[in-house]
Design a protein around this motif. Structure first.
Motif, PDB file in Angstrom:
ATOM      1  N   VAL A  34       0.850  -1.194   0.000  1.00 58.87           N
ATOM      2  CA  VAL A  34       0.000   0.000   0.000  1.00 58.87           C
ATOM      3  C   VAL A  34       0.885   1.244   0.000  1.00 58.87           C
ATOM      4  N   ILE A  35       0.607   2.145  -0.929  1.00 55.25           N
ATOM      5  CA  ILE A  35       1.220   3.470  -0.931  1.00 55.25           C
ATOM      6  C   ILE A  35       0.091   4.467  -0.733  1.00 55.25           C
ATOM      7  N   SER A  36       0.219   5.325   0.262  1.00 55.99           N
ATOM      8  CA  SER A  36      -0.873   6.230   0.615  1.00 55.99           C
ATOM      9  C   SER A  36      -0.305   7.539   1.134  1.00 55.99           C
ATOM     10  N   ALA A  59      10.325  13.791  -5.304  1.00 52.44           N
ATOM     11  CA  ALA A  59       9.638  14.763  -6.172  1.00 52.44           C
ATOM     12  C   ALA A  59       8.695  15.643  -5.359  1.00 52.44           C
ATOM     13  N   VAL A  60       8.007  15.056  -4.380  1.00 50.77           N
ATOM     14  CA  VAL A  60       7.114  15.842  -3.519  1.00 50.77           C
ATOM     15  C   VAL A  60       7.917  16.851  -2.711  1.00 50.77           C
ATOM     16  N   ASP A  93       7.138  14.318   4.087  1.00 55.20           N
ATOM     17  CA  ASP A  93       6.848  13.066   4.788  1.00 55.20           C
ATOM     18  C   ASP A  93       5.417  12.578   4.585  1.00 55.20           C
ATOM     19  N   THR A  94       4.686  13.191   3.676  1.00 54.22           N
ATOM     20  CA  THR A  94       3.280  12.804   3.486  1.00 54.22           C
ATOM     21  C   THR A  94       3.116  11.437   2.825  1.00 54.22           C
ATOM     22  N   PRO A  95       3.851  11.088   1.763  1.00 56.98           N
ATOM     23  CA  PRO A  95       3.708   9.740   1.177  1.00 56.98           C
ATOM     24  C   PRO A  95       4.216   8.666   2.132  1.00 56.98           C
TER      25      PRO A  95
END
Length: 345
Positions: free
Chosen positions: A278-280, A317-318, A327-329
């Motif tokens: 899972v990538i979220s 990239a983010v 750190d969001t992903p």
């Protein structure tokens, strides 16, 4: 429903912006002290008197403080606005953080403190010249036949037009990234806009995808999909538990699910129970961050990189376009699974 918020310019001139703003920030001690107070704790606009008090600047230095605050506002390092009466000290103007500057504040301070490093910063007008061009190994059809075909079911939903998302731009950039990759002939993107649970089930039946992607609004409880109604409320709430049940209702489950939507990490528990990677997104993510993550992730995946390497490239990239969302992903995987060893293309 949480809305993505753009927090940095879209002009593609990030390095020029850092160079210009860090130069104007400079190393003036009083200016830097006032800058640090404005970008300290709190989000409400403040008057010059309040800023001076917080910075421990004396009254006899009021004119110098005003000059430095005017400098910061003139060069777009802070935002100046009229006092609407919220501050009762007779001040005409109030000053607050600029969200764009806040996102790159660490970079600005770094290059303001080091003018020599700032002068070497590559920009569009001053690009790096020590680029080494290496030949890229070509891939023939015999090589492609040795690799498994990657089928991606790419779902998007944007039913809330009051908070519209650029999912269309995201999909186009992903398609461009894959088109320019080494293994483009071994990857098929099945794009389905205005998606809901039925779209997902149909895609599982028709395409047997190894990967499911969803882009759209999200919340800690689930996703906002689209019921395809026209002229009426079109959003259709889908809980993460229902999403997991839909993904389990097939003899050919996917290996990886990517949820490019706000607060989607709430899906990790039900999806990990199915043995899925899972990538979220841990919290809210801006349109800019979401549109940056997906193409970089798929470009790496389509170049033969592992799932872990592709995730890390997406996260880079983010961070490049929105430092505060670095750190969001998040990447989750079941016990015994090694994303560093898994290559889908």
């Amino acid at each position: 429903m949480v809305t993505r918020h753009s927090i940095i310019n879209l002009a593609g001139d990030h390095e020029e912006t850092v160079e210009r703003l860090s130069k104007h920030l400079g190393r003036n001690k009083l200016r830097r002290k006032l800058f640090n107070v404005i970008y300290g704790p709190g989000s409400l606009p403040r008057s010059k008197k309040q800023i001076m008090k917080a910075a421990n600047v004396r009254g006899q230095d009021a004119q110098q403080a005003q000059n430095q605050i005017d400098h910061l506002a003139t060069h777009h390092l802070i935002i100046r606005e009229d006092n609407d009466g919220s501050v009762k000290d007779g001040s005409r103007n109030l000053y607050r953080k600029d969200p764009n500057v806040r996102a790159i504040r660490k970079e600005l301070v770094k290059f303001a403190d080091n003018p020599k490093a700032r002068a070497k910063l590559p920009t569009k007008r001053r690009p790096a010249t020590n680029v080494v061009v290496r030949s890229i190994k070509t891939i023939n059809r015999r090589d492609l036949k040795k690799k498994a075909h990657l089928n991606i079911l790419y779902l998007t939903a944007d039913p809330d037009k009051a908070h519209a998302l650029r999912v269309d731009a995201e999909v186009r950039r992903v398609q461009d990234a894959i088109r320019g990759s080494q293994f483009r002939d071994n990857i098929t993107v099945q794009y389905r806009p205005a998606a809901n649970v039925t779209t997902l089930l149909d895609g599982l039946n028709d395409f047997q995808p190894q990967m499911i992607h969803f882009s759209g609004h999200g919340s800690p409880r689930g996703l906002a999909m689209d019921n395809a109604k026209v002229g009426k409320q079109a959003d259709e709430a889908v809980s993460f538990s229902l999403l997991a049940k839909a993904l389990a209702a097939t003899d050919h489950p996917p290996r990886l699910v990517l949820l490019n939507s706000c607060h989607s990490s709430g899906a990790r528990k039900p999806l990990l129970k199915l043995g899925l990677i899972v990538i979220s997104m841990k919290t809210s993510i801006s349109d800019l961050g979401a549109v940056a993550f997906a193409p970089s992730f798929y470009a790496a995946l389509a170049a033969g990189q592992s799932v872990q390497a592709a995730f890390r490239q997406g996260a880079v990239a983010v961070e490049h376009v929105s430092l505060s969302e670095a750190d969001t992903p998040e990447l989750f995987y079941p016990p015994g699974t090694r994303p560093a060893d898994i290559k889908l293309a």
